[in-house]
Motif scaffolding. Sequence first.
Motif, PDB file in Angstrom:
ATOM      1  N   UNK A  83      37.114   3.131   9.677  1.00  0.00           N
ATOM      2  CA  UNK A  83      36.409   3.504  10.904  1.00  0.00           C
ATOM      3  C   UNK A  83      35.017   2.869  10.875  1.00  0.00           C
ATOM      4  N   UNK A  84      34.516   2.576  12.080  1.00  0.00           N
ATOM      5  CA  UNK A  84      33.164   2.019  12.182  1.00  0.00           C
ATOM      6  C   UNK A  84      32.264   3.004  12.909  1.00  0.00           C
ATOM      7  N   UNK A  85      31.046   3.213  12.360  1.00  0.00           N
ATOM      8  CA  UNK A  85      30.087   4.159  12.914  1.00  0.00           C
ATOM      9  C   UNK A  85      28.760   3.447  13.203  1.00  0.00           C
ATOM     10  N   UNK A  86      28.444   3.158  14.479  1.00  0.00           N
ATOM     11  CA  UNK A  86      27.138   2.577  14.801  1.00  0.00           C
ATOM     12  C   UNK A  86      26.052   3.635  14.649  1.00  0.00           C
ATOM     13  N   UNK A  87      24.889   3.226  14.148  1.00  0.00           N
ATOM     14  CA  UNK A  87      23.810   4.185  13.917  1.00  0.00           C
ATOM     15  C   UNK A  87      22.550   3.912  14.743  1.00  0.00           C
ATOM     16  N   UNK A  88      22.204   2.657  14.967  1.00  0.00           N
ATOM     17  CA  UNK A  88      21.001   2.342  15.741  1.00  0.00           C
ATOM     18  C   UNK A  88      21.133   0.952  16.349  1.00  0.00           C
ATOM     19  N   UNK A  89      20.355   0.709  17.394  1.00  0.00           N
ATOM     20  CA  UNK A  89      20.390  -0.608  18.031  1.00  0.00           C
ATOM     21  C   UNK A  89      19.008  -1.233  17.995  1.00  0.00           C
ATOM     22  N   UNK A  90      18.996  -2.565  18.057  1.00  0.00           N
ATOM     23  CA  UNK A  90      17.767  -3.329  18.002  1.00  0.00           C
ATOM     24  C   UNK A  90      17.491  -3.933  19.372  1.00  0.00           C
ATOM     25  N   UNK A 141      33.050   1.279  19.986  1.00  0.00           N
ATOM     26  CA  UNK A 141      32.175   2.275  19.365  1.00  0.00           C
ATOM     27  C   UNK A 141      30.707   2.053  19.758  1.00  0.00           C
ATOM     28  N   UNK A 142      30.281   0.799  19.789  1.00  0.00           N
ATOM     29  CA  UNK A 142      28.895   0.483  20.158  1.00  0.00           C
ATOM     30  C   UNK A 142      28.629   0.839  21.621  1.00  0.00           C
ATOM     31  N   UNK A 143      29.567   0.503  22.492  1.00  0.00           N
ATOM     32  CA  UNK A 143      29.409   0.821  23.918  1.00  0.00           C
ATOM     33  C   UNK A 143      29.279   2.322  24.126  1.00  0.00           C
ATOM     34  N   UNK A 144      30.135   3.092  23.437  1.00  0.00           N
ATOM     35  CA  UNK A 144      30.102   4.535  23.591  1.00  0.00           C
ATOM     36  C   UNK A 144      28.860   5.173  22.998  1.00  0.00           C
ATOM     37  N   UNK A 145      28.417   4.675  21.855  1.00  0.00           N
ATOM     38  CA  UNK A 145      27.263   5.249  21.174  1.00  0.00           C
ATOM     39  C   UNK A 145      25.976   5.049  21.962  1.00  0.00           C
ATOM     40  N   UNK A 146      25.754   3.849  22.487  1.00  0.00           N
ATOM     41  CA  UNK A 146      24.469   3.519  23.095  1.00  0.00           C
ATOM     42  C   UNK A 146      24.515   3.421  24.618  1.00  0.00           C
ATOM     43  N   UNK A 147      25.682   3.618  25.222  1.00  0.00           N
ATOM     44  CA  UNK A 147      25.780   3.570  26.670  1.00  0.00           C
ATOM     45  C   UNK A 147      25.497   2.203  27.247  1.00  0.00           C
ATOM     46  N   UNK A 148      25.915   1.145  26.556  1.00  0.00           N
ATOM     47  CA  UNK A 148      25.711  -0.221  27.021  1.00  0.00           C
ATOM     48  C   UNK A 148      27.061  -0.907  27.203  1.00  0.00           C
ATOM     49  N   UNK A 149      27.062  -1.972  27.978  1.00  0.00           N
ATOM     50  CA  UNK A 149      28.288  -2.745  28.160  1.00  0.00           C
ATOM     51  C   UNK A 149      28.219  -3.995  27.302  1.00  0.00           C
ATOM     52  N   UNK A 150      28.980  -4.012  26.229  1.00  0.00           N
ATOM     53  CA  UNK A 150      29.083  -5.184  25.375  1.00  0.00           C
ATOM     54  C   UNK A 150      30.541  -5.605  25.306  1.00  0.00           C
ATOM     55  N   UNK A 151      30.777  -6.840  24.868  1.00  0.00           N
ATOM     56  CA  UNK A 151      32.128  -7.403  24.862  1.00  0.00           C
ATOM     57  C   UNK A 151      32.410  -8.092  23.541  1.00  0.00           C
ATOM     58  N   UNK A 152      33.697  -8.353  23.309  1.00  0.00           N
ATOM     59  CA  UNK A 152      34.087  -9.117  22.132  1.00  0.00           C
ATOM     60  C   UNK A 152      33.718 -10.586  22.300  1.00  0.00           C
ATOM     61  N   UNK A 153      33.620 -11.061  23.552  1.00  0.00           N
ATOM     62  CA  UNK A 153      33.210 -12.440  23.819  1.00  0.00           C
ATOM     63  C   UNK A 153      32.777 -12.565  25.270  1.00  0.00           C
ATOM     64  N   UNK A 154      31.870 -13.526  25.509  1.00  0.00           N
ATOM     65  CA  UNK A 154      31.433 -13.868  26.864  1.00  0.00           C
ATOM     66  C   UNK A 154      31.358 -15.389  26.964  1.00  0.00           C
ATOM     67  N   UNK A 155      31.607 -15.908  28.161  1.00  0.00           N
ATOM     68  CA  UNK A 155      31.610 -17.356  28.376  1.00  0.00           C
ATOM     69  C   UNK A 155      30.460 -17.776  29.287  1.00  0.00           C
TER      70      UNK A 155
END
Length: 217
Positions: A83-90, A141-155
């Motif tokens: 399991x992966x647990x995000x703790x903080x964002x930069x 997990x990151x999207x849910x933890x910090x309420x941001x929209x991130x992706x596995x890839x963007x073009x």
Amino acid sequence: MRTSMKVLLAPALAVAILAGTGPAFADDTTPTATETTATAPPDQPEESDLAEDAPDTTAPAPSDAANHPANSPDRPGCDQGWYYYPTSKNKDYHRGVGASQANYNGTSHVAKSSFTSEVAGTVGVAVSGELNVKASVAVVEISGKFGVTVSASLTAKIGNTISADTPAHKTTYASYGVYRLKTYGYSRYTYVDCGKGAKKNVTIYTPHRVGWAIWES
């Protein structure tokens, strides 16, 4: 009167952020954008061992997994696995697609510099440390933890344009690519008897948005 000159400044794999006044974002659906330039060149991420290819499979179970027996039917256990647990964002870091562009203003007054993306490219997740889960799992997990929209890839696509004011006898630089959000967290193995393994620290850069990094010198 405007004097223009494009030069190749950095390899396509250069990683950069927009310093100073903040990032100048330009979505691929927007053909033109205008932002004030920053006055310092982008920095590099701190991690020297940054891996641009995140794992696409889950790591195998630790060697001591057999020492954690399954629970009895009347005592439900846990779903065994990593399991992966995000703790903080930069903050957002910029990875350019293709070479940076530059425009020198040799006049004695402010001139307009315009830049158009000439190379398309896809930017994915980058990792420093032991992720041990699929990149797509970490993104959720990151999207849910910090309420941001991130992706596995963007073009980043060809044809996006941005303009900026270039002061007299200054050079404006522009790099088109993908901003990635830097976050910290850890991977941890959960055994079938609900025991927990050691924490494996990991720093992850997840694609956040497509846009320009602009600076001048």
